[in-house]
Design an enzyme around this catalytic site. Structure first.
Site, PDB file in Angstrom:
ATOM      1  N   ASN A  32      -1.017  49.399 161.690  1.00  0.00           N
ATOM      2  CA  ASN A  32      -1.407  48.498 160.609  1.00  0.00           C
ATOM      3  C   ASN A  32      -0.301  48.458 159.575  1.00  0.00           C
ATOM      4  O   ASN A  32       0.369  49.455 159.341  1.00  0.00           O
ATOM      5  CB  ASN A  32      -2.704  48.999 159.958  1.00  0.00           C
ATOM      6  N   ARG A  33      -0.092  47.274 158.988  1.00  0.00           N
ATOM      7  CA  ARG A  33       0.939  47.114 157.957  1.00  0.00           C
ATOM      8  C   ARG A  33       0.777  48.211 156.893  1.00  0.00           C
ATOM      9  O   ARG A  33       1.732  48.863 156.509  1.00  0.00           O
ATOM     10  CB  ARG A  33       0.784  45.725 157.324  1.00  0.00           C
TER      11      ARG A  33
ATOM     12  N   LYS B 270     -19.190  44.092 155.375  1.00  0.00           N
ATOM     13  CA  LYS B 270     -19.824  44.810 156.490  1.00  0.00           C
ATOM     14  C   LYS B 270     -20.050  46.289 156.176  1.00  0.00           C
ATOM     15  O   LYS B 270     -20.964  46.909 156.713  1.00  0.00           O
ATOM     16  CB  LYS B 270     -18.979  44.678 157.765  1.00  0.00           C
TER      17      LYS B 270
ATOM     18  N   ASP C  13     -21.129  43.518 166.784  1.00  0.00           N
ATOM     19  CA  ASP C  13     -19.723  43.244 167.120  1.00  0.00           C
ATOM     20  C   ASP C  13     -19.282  44.081 168.324  1.00  0.00           C
ATOM     21  O   ASP C  13     -18.465  43.645 169.128  1.00  0.00           O
ATOM     22  CB  ASP C  13     -18.802  43.574 165.939  1.00  0.00           C
TER      23      ASP C  13
ATOM     24  N   LEU D 295     -18.782  29.607 161.841  1.00  0.00           N
ATOM     25  CA  LEU D 295     -19.460  28.674 162.746  1.00  0.00           C
ATOM     26  C   LEU D 295     -20.849  29.193 163.130  1.00  0.00           C
ATOM     27  O   LEU D 295     -21.544  28.590 163.940  1.00  0.00           O
ATOM     28  CB  LEU D 295     -18.614  28.455 164.007  1.00  0.00           C
TER      29      LEU D 295
ATOM     30  N   LYS E 214      -4.645  52.798 156.076  1.00  0.00           N
ATOM     31  CA  LYS E 214      -5.934  52.272 156.554  1.00  0.00           C
ATOM     32  C   LYS E 214      -6.173  52.655 158.015  1.00  0.00           C
ATOM     33  O   LYS E 214      -7.306  52.910 158.427  1.00  0.00           O
ATOM     34  CB  LYS E 214      -6.004  50.758 156.350  1.00  0.00           C
TER      35      LYS E 214
ATOM     36  N   TYR F  34     -10.727  32.837 166.859  1.00  0.00           N
ATOM     37  CA  TYR F  34     -11.075  31.767 167.805  1.00  0.00           C
ATOM     38  C   TYR F  34     -10.834  30.387 167.212  1.00  0.00           C
ATOM     39  O   TYR F  34     -11.027  29.372 167.876  1.00  0.00           O
ATOM     40  CB  TYR F  34     -12.522  31.895 168.283  1.00  0.00           C
TER      41      TYR F  34
END
Ligand code: ATR
Length: 261
Positions: free
Chosen positions: A149-150, A65, A101, A15, A154, A208
């Protein structure tokens, strides 16, 4: 005319063009802001366009990123610490990578009037944005940070950057005040398979759209406070806009309504 882009893959959901274009018009700036779907080679090419002053600035989103860093001349301390860049611009003939961020999350937490200091925080997920959340939480003096984390490796990688955090197993019981979903679960119809049967805690989802994921829906039903990622999105964009255009755009109900359509 100044040109701005948000680059990523996928990019359809973004967006950012709506928000930046709104502020561009409102502030009568001669500029355009569009989204661009790129592969890795495309990222390298578009950075050259920024260097050659064909493009004024870029927002970078998933999954670039970190990848974009190798093409830049300089990182701000925030981008360096998190190894994550979401804002690119030229400064003194150098191409700079910055991370808004971190400030975006901090301002969103402050907007929600939630005091992080002294709190125990559980972070779910270890994706591209997670280091920015950790950096902001440490800056705001939280007490302890747990991460699960799964794919545990990581989370272990992130602990190499932020050694003070504690890695937990997926599904392990953790006592927390604030829980933050940084995974992509909830973007579609998928659910987190975690037992989160608590009450009077704060649940934050970086997603969001939808405005209320199953994670937030269930948390609210159990008597917890909830907050979605909309204000973090608005504030990270706001910080980029100020850097690029040297203008402070307004954040008001009109913007929130436009984004919640
Ligand atoms: P990237 O890793 O490229 O930055 P991301 O969308 O920012 O991608 O992060 C995806 C996050 O959502 C990861 O933490 C991922 O967990 P894995 O590392 O195990 O892949 C998490 N995630 C996505 N779908 C998930 C699911 N169905 N169950 C649990 N975690 C999931």
């Amino acid at each position: 005319m100044k040109k701005f882009f948000v680059i990523g893959n996928p990019i359809q959901h973004s967006l950012s063009p709506e928000l930046h274009s709104f502020w561009i018009n409102e502030n009568k700036i001669n500029a355009s802001y569009e989204k661009k779907l790129l592969d890795k080679e495309g990222v390298k090419e578009i950075i050259k366009d920024v260097k050659n002053n064909l493009i004024e600035g870029l927002n970078v989103t998933v999954p670039y990123k970190n990848l974009v860093i190798q093409y830049l001349d300089e990182l701000t301390p925030e981008a360096e610490r998190t190894q994550s860049v979401n804002t690119v611009y030229m400064k003194d003939k150098k191409i700079v990578g910055h991370n808004t961020d971190i400030a975006g999350f901090e301002l969103a937490i402050r907007y929600a009037k939630y005091d992080v200091s002294g709190k125990k925080v559980l972070i779910i997920g270890a994706g591209g944005v997670t280091p920015s959340i950790i950096h902001a939480l440490l800056k705001m003096n939280c007490n302890e940070i747990f991460i699960m984390n799964r794919t545990k490796e990581k989370a272990e990688e992130i602990k190499k950057i932020f050694t003070q955090i504690q890695v937990k197993n997926w599904g392990e019981k953790v006592d927390f005040d604030l829980i933050i979903n940084t995974t992509s679960i909830g973007l579609k119809n998928d659910k987190l398979n975690l037992d989160l049967n608590v009450t009077n805690k704060m649940f934050f989802d970086l997603i969001y759209n939808p405005i209320k994921t199953p994670f937030l829906y269930n948390a609210e039903k159990n008597g917890n406070r909830i907050e979605n990622g909309l204000m973090m999105f608005v504030y990270q964009a706001h910080q980029s806009f100020v850097i690029w255009n040297k203008v402070i755009p307004k954040i008001d109900d009109k913007i929130i309504k436009m984004l919640c359509r």
